[in-house]
Design an enzyme around this catalytic site. Structure first.
Site, PDB file in Angstrom:
ATOM      1  N   GLY A 122      35.929  -6.898 -21.820  1.00 51.43           N
ATOM      2  CA  GLY A 122      35.437  -6.394 -20.547  1.00 51.43           C
ATOM      3  C   GLY A 122      36.343  -6.774 -19.381  1.00 51.43           C
ATOM      4  N   GLY A 190      48.632 -34.759 -29.679  1.00 51.14           N
ATOM      5  CA  GLY A 190      47.402 -34.952 -28.909  1.00 51.14           C
ATOM      6  C   GLY A 190      46.335 -35.680 -29.708  1.00 51.14           C
ATOM      7  N   SER A 280      47.229 -29.834 -30.339  1.00 52.13           N
ATOM      8  CA  SER A 280      45.861 -29.888 -29.785  1.00 52.13           C
ATOM      9  C   SER A 280      45.911 -30.704 -28.494  1.00 52.13           C
ATOM     10  CB  SER A 280      44.903 -30.503 -30.805  1.00 52.13           C
ATOM     11  OG  SER A 280      45.435 -31.709 -31.320  1.00 52.13           O
ATOM     12  N   ARG A 283      42.598 -27.215 -23.620  1.00 50.13           N
ATOM     13  CA  ARG A 283      42.347 -25.769 -23.642  1.00 50.13           C
ATOM     14  C   ARG A 283      42.420 -25.211 -22.225  1.00 50.13           C
ATOM     15  NH1 ARG A 283      40.587 -23.862 -28.364  1.00 50.13           N
ATOM     16  NH2 ARG A 283      39.299 -22.213 -27.485  1.00 50.13           N
ATOM     17  N   ALA A 331      30.004 -27.020 -26.207  1.00 44.39           N
ATOM     18  CA  ALA A 331      29.127 -25.883 -26.485  1.00 44.39           C
ATOM     19  C   ALA A 331      27.746 -26.062 -25.859  1.00 44.39           C
ATOM     20  CB  ALA A 331      28.992 -25.707 -27.991  1.00 44.39           C
ATOM     21  N   HIS A 455      10.658 -48.716 -38.346  1.00 45.21           N
ATOM     22  CA  HIS A 455      11.411 -49.692 -39.134  1.00 45.21           C
ATOM     23  C   HIS A 455      11.393 -49.306 -40.597  1.00 45.21           C
ATOM     24  CE1 HIS A 455      13.017 -53.514 -40.486  1.00 45.21           C
ATOM     25  NE2 HIS A 455      12.072 -53.501 -41.416  1.00 45.21           N
TER      26      HIS A 455
END
Ligand code: FAD
Ligand code: NAD
Length: 476
Positions: A122, A190, A280, A283, A331, A455
Site C-alpha cells: 500500500g 552483533g 544482526s 532493524r 511484537a 509450593h
C-alpha cells in the site's frame, strides 16, 4: 468507484493484524493491506514476527534445546542417551509447519472478523477528509478510500555498508533461520537479541560460533547483574565466543565462506574465517515505499514515523504502530499499540504504560526484565532498595535441574513501589509476567511478598526476592 473503508491498516504483522481485528470488533469496516510473500512465493499474513522472527526462531530454539538436553543435559538425572542425532530437514520442516499454521490462522481470524485482506503493498496517494491508498500487487493496482489509516509497516534488517547479504553465505535473520546444513564455523555480527538467540540455536546443533560486537559492554540495556550472569552462561558454560569492542574492517566472501578482518578492543588487527556469516545489527523502519511525501506524513531522520504517546501522527486520522515507530521493536508492544489505536478511533480512552513492557531473550537460560535497572534508577537520582534471590536454593528448580539464575527486584526506597524486575532462568519468560502485572497495578515489593505463591514453584523465588528487598528472606 474505489472501495471505501472506515479503517485501513497497512501491514499485517502483529501490530497491523491485531489492530485490524480490534477495529472490526468495534464495528468498523476494515481492510488490511499486506503483500508479504514467503519463501515459496505464497502471500502470507503475520509480518516479520510470524514469518521470519519470533515464531520460527522459537521453534528452532526449542528443537535445538531438546537435542542439547538429550545429548548431554540429562546425566544428573541418571539418564544417559548415546548416539542422539537430528535431522535438520525435519527440524526446519517442523518450524515451517508451525509458521504456516500460525499465518493461516490469521487468514481465518480475518474471515471470522470480516476484515478484508487487500493483497499487495500500500502507498498513501493523497489526503484530506479521507485518504486515498493505492494497493499494488503483481500486474495489478487498485485504489481505496480510508477515513482512518493505521500504518503498521514494521521493520527490516539493517544492512552494513560493503556487506552484501545474499541469504546464502552472508545472512540476515531470514537466511539464518533457514540454513539447510549446520555451518561448521558461524560468524555473527552483533551480540544483540538475534545474535544471542540464533547463535545459541546453531551452537547447540554443532557450529563453532564467534560473535563480534561493536560495543565494549555486553547486553548494555540489561541490569549489571544480568549482564554478568548471562556473560558467564553464554561464554564460559556454553562456549559461545563473544568479542566485545570489535571493529569490522573488511568482510570478504569467497568460494568456501567469508573472511573477516577486524580490530579487537586493544587495537590489534584480527582475522576470522567462517563458513556462514549472520549480520544482526538492529532493524530499520519500512517507510520508503509508503508515499509519506504524498500526504506530508512526518518521519524522523532515521525513517521512523513520528508519533505521540497514543500513536497519533502529524496528520489527522493517521496513526502508526509497532516497529515503524519509536520504542522497543517487540511484537507484544506492536500488538498493544494496535489495540490502543483501534480503541482510540472508537472514542475510547486506552493507554499503554511503556514502563511495563517486558523484554525477553529466549536463550538458555532465558533473560527477562521489565522496568528500570538498578543502575538507571540510580543515574536518575532515585533512591532504591534491591532484593535478589538465586534459583540455586529453590526446591522446584533443583528438582527440574534448572537452577541457574536469579530474580532481582528494584524498588523505590521511599515508597517501596516496584520499579524494575530482572530475571535469569530457564523459565524467565513466564516468570516475568508476575512482575509485569504487579508493576501495571503500581504494586510494591511488599505486595509480592504478601501474595501466596504455590509450593514448590519457581515463582517462590520472586517472593523471596521481594522479601530480600526488606532483608527478610525466609529460605536464605
Ligand atoms: P512487522 O512484523 O515487521 O510487520 C510489518 C508488515 O508490514 C510486514 O508483513 C510487511 O510485509 C508489511 N508491509 C510493509 N510495507 C508495506 C506496505 N507498504 N504495504 C503493505 N504492507 C506492508 N519480538 C518479540 O516480542 N518476541 C520475540 O521473540 C521476537 N523474536 C524475533 C526474532 C527475530 C529473528 C526477529 C527479526 C524479530 C523478532 N521480534 C521479536 C521482533 C518482532 O518480530 C517485531 O517487533 C514485530 O514483528 C513488529 O511487528 P509490526 O507489526 O510492527 O511489524
Ligand atoms: P539488537 O539491537 O538487539 O542488537 C544489535 C547489536 O549489534 C547491538 O549489540 C549493537 O551494538 C551491535 N552492532 C551494531 N553495529 C555493529 C557493527 N558494525 N559491528 C558489530 N556490532 C554491531 O538488534 P538485533 O539483534 O538485530 O535484533 C533486532 C531487533 O529485533 C531487536 O532489537 C529486538 O527488538 C527484536 N528482536 C526481539 C527478540 C525477542 O524479543 N526475544 C528476538 C529477536 C529480535
Amino acid at each position: 468507484m474505489s472501495q471505501q473503508f472506515d479503517v485501513v491498516v497497512i501491514g499485517a504483522g502483529p501490530g497491523g493484524y491485531i489492530a485490524a481485528i480490534r477495529a472490526a470488533q468495534l464495528g468498523f469496516k476494515v481492510a488490511c493491506v499486506e503483500g508479504w510473500r514467503n519463501a515459496k512465493g505464497e502471500l502470507a499474513l503475520g509480518g516479520t514476527c510470524l514469518n521470519v522472527g519470533c515464531i520460527p526462531s522459537k521453534a528452532l530454539l526449542a528443537s535445538s534445546e531438546e537435542f542439547e538436553k538429550l545429548s548431554h543435559g540429562l546425566e544428573a538425572h541418571g539418564i544417559s542417551v548415546s548416539g542422539a542425532k537430528f535431522d535438520l530437514g525435519r527440524m526446519q520442516a517442523r518450524k515451517d509447519g508451525i509458521v504456516g499454521k500460525m499465518t493461516k490462522g490469521i487468514e481465518f481470524l480475518f474471515k471470522k472478523n470480516k476484515v478484508t485482506w487487500l493483497q499487495g503493498f500500500g502507498k498513501l496517494v493523497n489526503g484530506g477528509d479521507s485518504y486515498t491508498i493505492e494497493v499494488a500487487s503483481v500486474g495489478q493496482r487498485e485504489t481505496l478510500q480510508a477515513r482512518h489509516v493505521i500504518v503498521a509497516t514494521g521493520s527490516r534488517a539493517r544492512q552494513l555498508p560493503n556487506i552484501v547479504v545474499d541469504n546464502e553465505v552472508i545472512c540476515d535473520n531470514e537466511g539464518a533461520l533457514a540454513f539447510a546444513a549446520v555451518p561448521k564455523r558461524l560468524g555473527i555480527i552483533g551480540a544483540g537479541v538475534i545474535g544471542l538467540e540464533l547463535g545459541s540455536v546453531w551452537r547447540r546443533l554443532g557450529s563453532e560460533v564467534t560473535i563480534l560486537e561493536a560495543v565494549p559492554q555486553f547486553l548494555g540495556a540489561g541490569d549489571e547483574a544480568v549482564q554478568k550472569e548471562a556473560w558467564k552462561a553464554f561464554t564460559k558454560d556454553q562456549g559461545l565466543t563473544i568479542r566485545l569492542g570489535a571493529r569490522l574492517d573488511k568482510v570478504t566472501p569467497h568460494k568456501l565462506g567469508v573472511a573477516i578482518d577486524w580490530t579487537d578492543d586493544k587495537g590489534l588487527a584480527q582475522k576470522l574465517e567462517v563458513d556462514r556469516l549472520v549480520v544482526s545489527v538492529g532493524r530499520v523502519p519500512n517507510t520508503e515505499l509508503l508515499g509519506v511525501g504524498n500526504v506530508g506524513l512526518a518521519v524522523d531522520e532515521r525513517g521512523f514515523v513520528v508519533v505521540d504517546e497514543h500513536c497519533r501522527t502529524n496528520l489527522p486520522n493517521v496513526w502508526a504502530i509497532g516497529d515503524v515507530v519509536r520504542g522497543p521493536m517487540l511484537a507484544h508492544k506492536a500488538e498493544d499499540e494496535g489495540v490502543m489505536v483501534a480503541e482510540l478511533i472508537a472514542g475510547q480512552k486506552p493507554h499503554i504504560d511503556y514502563a511495563c513492557i517486558p523484554w525477553i531473550i529466549y536463550t538458555a537460560p532465558e533473560i527477562a526484565w521489565v522496568g528500570m535497572t538498578e543502575q538507571k534508577a540510580k543515574a536518575d537520582g532515585i533512591a532504591v532498595k534491591v532484593g535478589q534471590f538465586p534459583f540455586a536454593i529453590n526446591g522446584r528448580a533443583l528438582g527440574t535441574g534448572q537452577s541457574q539464575g536469579f530474580v532481582k527486584i528494584v524498588a523505590d526506597a521511599a515508597t517501596d513501589r516496584v520499579l524494575g524486575v530482572h530475571i535469569v532462568h530457564a523459565h524467565a519468560s513466564d516468570l516475568i509476567q508476575e512482575a509485569v502485572t504487579v508493576m501495571e497495578f503500581k504494586g510494591s515489593s511488599e505486595d509480592i511478598a504478601r501474595i501466596c505463591h504455590g509450593h514448590p514453584t519457581l515463582s517462590e523465588v520472586m517472593r523471596e526476592a521481594a522479601l530480600a528487598v526488606d532483608k527478610r528472606t525466609l529460605n536464605a
